[in-house]
Design an enzyme around this catalytic site. Structure first.
Site, PDB file in Angstrom:
ATOM      1  N   ASP A  13     101.260 -52.463  -9.119  1.00  0.00           N
ATOM      2  CA  ASP A  13     101.395 -51.370  -8.147  1.00  0.00           C
ATOM      3  C   ASP A  13     102.622 -51.573  -7.262  1.00  0.00           C
ATOM      4  OD1 ASP A  13     100.746 -49.036  -6.858  1.00  0.00           O
ATOM      5  OD2 ASP A  13      99.077 -49.875  -5.706  1.00  0.00           O
ATOM      6  N   ASN A  61      96.773 -40.850 -13.593  1.00  0.00           N
ATOM      7  CA  ASN A  61      98.235 -40.777 -13.471  1.00  0.00           C
ATOM      8  C   ASN A  61      98.841 -39.502 -14.079  1.00  0.00           C
ATOM      9  OD1 ASN A  61      98.752 -44.375 -13.793  1.00  0.00           O
ATOM     10  ND2 ASN A  61      98.692 -43.116 -11.948  1.00  0.00           N
TER      11      ASN A  61
HETATM   12  C1  FPP Z   1     102.353 -48.351 -10.195  1.00  0.00           C
HETATM   13  O1  FPP Z   1     103.351 -48.135  -9.237  1.00  0.00           O
HETATM   14  C2  FPP Z   1     102.873 -48.426 -11.559  1.00  0.00           C
HETATM   15  C3  FPP Z   1     102.601 -47.558 -12.575  1.00  0.00           C
HETATM   16  C4  FPP Z   1     101.723 -46.390 -12.429  1.00  0.00           C
HETATM   17  C5  FPP Z   1     103.186 -47.718 -13.901  1.00  0.00           C
HETATM   18  C6  FPP Z   1     103.437 -49.107 -14.379  1.00  0.00           C
HETATM   19  C7  FPP Z   1     104.409 -49.065 -15.479  1.00  0.00           C
HETATM   20  C8  FPP Z   1     105.408 -49.944 -15.717  1.00  0.00           C
HETATM   21  C9  FPP Z   1     105.624 -51.173 -14.943  1.00  0.00           C
HETATM   22  C10 FPP Z   1     106.384 -49.679 -16.793  1.00  0.00           C
HETATM   23  C11 FPP Z   1     105.930 -49.706 -18.193  1.00  0.00           C
HETATM   24  C12 FPP Z   1     104.942 -50.739 -18.539  1.00  0.00           C
HETATM   25  C13 FPP Z   1     104.867 -51.438 -19.686  1.00  0.00           C
HETATM   26  C14 FPP Z   1     103.669 -52.235 -19.945  1.00  0.00           C
HETATM   27  C15 FPP Z   1     105.918 -51.442 -20.688  1.00  0.00           C
HETATM   28  P1  FPP Z   1     103.307 -46.789  -8.407  1.00  0.00           P
HETATM   29  O2  FPP Z   1     104.183 -45.804  -9.096  1.00  0.00           O
HETATM   30  O3  FPP Z   1     101.899 -46.374  -8.226  1.00  0.00           O
HETATM   31  O4  FPP Z   1     103.953 -47.243  -7.056  1.00  0.00           O
HETATM   32  P2  FPP Z   1     103.621 -46.651  -5.602  1.00  0.00           P
HETATM   33  O5  FPP Z   1     102.196 -46.958  -5.309  1.00  0.00           O
HETATM   34  O6  FPP Z   1     104.568 -47.403  -4.728  1.00  0.00           O
HETATM   35  O7  FPP Z   1     103.910 -45.189  -5.662  1.00  0.00           O
END
Ligand code: FPP
Length: 237
Positions: A13, A61
């Site tokens: 996150d 998501n």
């Molecule tokens: C959460 O941060 C992250 C995600 C919803 C996506 C995670 C994906 C990756 C790291 C890239 C691809 C993964 C792989 C396994 C190849 P957020 O967007 O919720 O951050 P925020 O809470 O600050 O908005």
């Protein structure tokens, strides 16, 4: 080393906030999050962790802006295709849990390919939770059970072990340690059945900043805890 968690699960996150802090679009955060995925997978395999589960995309998501969703899907395809050779070199098996049939064709194709190529690797299993939510998983299990009951399964004899066999994680042990980055202290519909006795570890570090040493810190923190499973301290000795 002899008290290493066999299975670590991570809620990655803070990508968006990490990017915003630097006046960059959210996708920049996801791209940098991939570096952390690489580094943490490598660290876990080096240590001898057997299973690493990463929450990459939840069923919730999909309600993000369209552009972000499609960027995330493309990033997944790109990353899986690019990293298959690294997974092979490191003897890592790729798996996925979630409602995979609802992923875009291209994503599913890359995923299936990655899973097939790496299926005989045995050092560590890297599990991507994609279009995953624990309530979806438990409900799907209940539906399958209901179907089997109509075919003669005796539900009176149902045990926790049998129920577990209906989950997408049927061949994966429960995680001993669950890590969530970015300071949020929530489970967000992740592995609800499987984390009944899991140790939870929350860190302020945003996912794109998460490095090997952060994983070591989480593991050391876990190792200093007493896991009582409902018993009292003296019984454990
Ligand atoms: C959460 O941060 C992250 C995600 C919803 C996506 C995670 C994906 C990756 C790291 C890239 C691809 C993964 C792989 C396994 C190849 P957020 O967007 O919720 O951050 P925020 O809470 O600050 O908005």
């Amino acid at each position: 080393m002899n008290r290493l968690p066999k299975h670590i699960a991570i809620i990655m996150d803070g990508n968006g906030r990490w990017a915003k802090k630097q006046n960059q679009p959210r996708v920049f955060g996801h791209k940098n999050g991939v570096k952390s995925v690489r580094e943490v997978s490598e660290a876990a395999a080096e240590l001898g962790v057997e299973y690493l589960t990463l929450y990459a995309f939840s069923t919730e998501n999909w309600s993000r802006p369209k552009l972000e969703v499609s960027a995330l899907m493309s990033l997944l395809v790109e990353t899986i295709r690019k990293e298959v050779s690294t997974l092979m070199e490191n003897n890592i098996r790729l798996k996925a849990i979630g409602d995979l049939g609802k992923l875009p064709d291209r994503t599913l194709e890359a995923l299936r390919e990655g899973i097939e190529i790496t299926q005989n690797n045995s050092r560590m299993t890297l599990i991507l939770a994609l279009n995953y939510s624990a309530r979806w998983e438990i409900l799907a299990a209940a539906k399958k059970l209901h179907w089997d009951a109509t075919k003669g399964l005796d539900t009176e004899k149902l045990t926790e072990e049998i129920f577990s066999q209906y989950l997408t994680t049927h061949d994966i042990p429960d995680p001993e340690l669950l890590v969530r980055t970015s300071g949020e202290q929530r489970i967000s519909n992740f592995l609800l059945w499987q984390i009944a006795y899991t140790e939870l570890y929350f860190t302020e570090t945003f996912w794109p900043d998460f490095r090997k040493k952060d994983l070591y810190e989480a593991i050391i923190n876990f190792q200093n805890r007493e896991r009582r499973f409902g018993k009292i301290s003296e019984q454990l000795a």
